[in-house]
Design a protein around this motif. Sequence first.
Motif, mmCIF file in Angstrom:
data_model
loop_
_atom_site.group_PDB
_atom_site.id
_atom_site.type_symbol
_atom_site.label_atom_id
_atom_site.label_comp_id
_atom_site.label_asym_id
_atom_site.label_seq_id
_atom_site.Cartn_x
_atom_site.Cartn_y
_atom_site.Cartn_z
ATOM 1 N N GLY A 141 2.453 19.632 -43.604
ATOM 2 C CA GLY A 141 3.359 20.632 -43.072
ATOM 3 C C GLY A 141 4.406 20.015 -42.167
ATOM 4 O O GLY A 141 4.542 18.795 -42.093
ATOM 5 N N ALA A 142 5.146 20.872 -41.477
ATOM 6 C CA ALA A 142 6.233 20.411 -40.621
ATOM 7 C C ALA A 142 6.395 21.348 -39.434
ATOM 8 O O ALA A 142 6.054 22.528 -39.512
ATOM 9 N N ALA A 143 6.918 20.801 -38.334
ATOM 10 C CA ALA A 143 7.150 21.613 -37.132
ATOM 11 C C ALA A 143 8.104 20.867 -36.214
ATOM 12 O O ALA A 143 8.225 19.637 -36.284
ATOM 13 N N ARG A 144 8.767 21.621 -35.351
ATOM 14 C CA ARG A 144 9.533 20.975 -34.290
ATOM 15 C C ARG A 144 8.537 20.334 -33.338
ATOM 16 O O ARG A 144 7.457 20.861 -33.111
ATOM 17 N N LEU A 145 8.899 19.195 -32.783
ATOM 18 C CA LEU A 145 7.979 18.449 -31.922
ATOM 19 C C LEU A 145 7.652 19.204 -30.640
ATOM 20 O O LEU A 145 6.615 18.966 -30.035
ATOM 21 N N ASP A 146 8.486 20.159 -30.242
ATOM 22 C CA ASP A 146 8.200 20.941 -29.040
ATOM 23 C C ASP A 146 7.335 22.167 -29.321
ATOM 24 O O ASP A 146 7.070 22.968 -28.440
ATOM 25 N N THR A 147 6.832 22.295 -30.546
ATOM 26 C CA THR A 147 5.954 23.398 -30.925
ATOM 27 C C THR A 147 4.541 23.113 -30.417
ATOM 28 O O THR A 147 4.032 22.004 -30.593
ATOM 29 N N PRO A 148 3.874 24.077 -29.796
ATOM 30 C CA PRO A 148 2.513 23.847 -29.297
ATOM 31 C C PRO A 148 1.535 23.352 -30.370
ATOM 32 O O PRO A 148 0.615 22.607 -30.063
ATOM 33 N N ALA A 149 1.742 23.711 -31.626
ATOM 34 C CA ALA A 149 0.825 23.301 -32.690
ATOM 35 C C ALA A 149 0.743 21.784 -32.845
ATOM 36 O O ALA A 149 -0.286 21.255 -33.252
ATOM 37 N N VAL A 150 1.806 21.071 -32.527
ATOM 38 C CA VAL A 150 1.821 19.613 -32.687
ATOM 39 C C VAL A 150 1.818 18.879 -31.348
ATOM 40 O O VAL A 150 2.232 17.731 -31.257
ATOM 41 N N GLN A 151 1.326 19.528 -30.319
ATOM 42 C CA GLN A 151 1.330 18.963 -28.971
ATOM 43 C C GLN A 151 0.666 17.592 -28.907
ATOM 44 O O GLN A 151 1.120 16.706 -28.193
ATOM 45 N N ALA A 152 -0.403 17.384 -29.673
ATOM 46 C CA ALA A 152 -1.110 16.102 -29.640
ATOM 47 C C ALA A 152 -0.228 14.950 -30.128
ATOM 48 O O ALA A 152 -0.476 13.794 -29.794
ATOM 49 N N LEU A 153 0.806 15.250 -30.894
ATOM 50 C CA LEU A 153 1.699 14.212 -31.411
ATOM 51 C C LEU A 153 2.898 13.946 -30.504
ATOM 52 O O LEU A 153 3.588 12.940 -30.660
ATOM 53 N N GLN A 154 3.159 14.827 -29.555
ATOM 54 C CA GLN A 154 4.377 14.730 -28.740
ATOM 55 C C GLN A 154 4.487 13.415 -27.984
ATOM 56 O O GLN A 154 5.503 12.725 -28.091
ATOM 57 N N ASP A 155 3.485 13.057 -27.221
ATOM 58 C CA ASP A 155 3.569 11.839 -26.406
ATOM 59 C C ASP A 155 3.673 10.575 -27.256
ATOM 60 O O ASP A 155 4.595 9.780 -27.064
ATOM 61 N N PRO A 156 2.760 10.343 -28.215
ATOM 62 C CA PRO A 156 2.866 9.085 -28.971
ATOM 63 C C PRO A 156 4.163 8.975 -29.783
ATOM 64 O O PRO A 156 4.751 7.900 -29.867
ATOM 65 N N LEU A 157 4.632 10.082 -30.352
ATOM 66 C CA LEU A 157 5.859 10.009 -31.148
ATOM 67 C C LEU A 157 7.092 9.843 -30.273
ATOM 68 O O LEU A 157 8.025 9.124 -30.644
ATOM 69 N N THR A 158 7.104 10.457 -29.110
ATOM 70 C CA THR A 158 8.223 10.289 -28.184
ATOM 71 C C THR A 158 8.296 8.840 -27.698
ATOM 72 O O THR A 158 9.378 8.240 -27.622
ATOM 73 N N ARG A 159 7.136 8.268 -27.381
ATOM 74 C CA ARG A 159 7.106 6.849 -26.964
ATOM 75 C C ARG A 159 7.598 5.943 -28.086
ATOM 76 O O ARG A 159 8.339 4.987 -27.857
ATOM 77 N N LEU A 160 7.178 6.235 -29.331
ATOM 78 C CA LEU A 160 7.593 5.424 -30.471
ATOM 79 C C LEU A 160 9.100 5.539 -30.705
ATOM 80 O O LEU A 160 9.757 4.527 -30.964
#
Length: 178
Positions: A141-160
Amino acid sequence: MSTLLRVLLGMPAAVTAVLLLTACGPSATPASGGSAASQETTATEPSTAAADDDSRADVFPLTLVRRGGIAGFHDRLRIHADGSVTFRRAGAAEQRCRLDPDLLDTLRQAAAQVRWPARTLPSTTATYADELVVVVQSPRGAARLDTPAVQALQDPLTRLLGDVSRPAGQRELCGPLS
């Protein structure tokens, strides 16, 4: 007017519709033994065991699209199951690097746990001037990174994203391909 009709008319339309559909729906159980609701859930949601077994395969590639912001970003980053990363900024040549194995594992685990809200790519159009829009997409699936559903991905992807924006010799999370 009957009491039942008065009660139904006083309820919100959605509740009334659910009650009417429930009352009119089939009362027999399916031939395989379970309820219709449990069969629908089984048919549309993968089992946890299957998701865990194939989590590396079906969460990758992870694709990020970053657009807008004050800097006017227009970037695309793709992370593959083997840890290779391709990154392209608007007007620049595509770059490749190898993701740190610990970060790759963190991303794999986080993406496998996400309940992806949509299969289609959300809009990358800003809703206000200088809005930074970052969208993450997986085969699930897909989502905006600021969506609560993908919160676990926010920090590592932002750092990357920050790391691959640096010159190749200064990167800490994405090293040379070997």
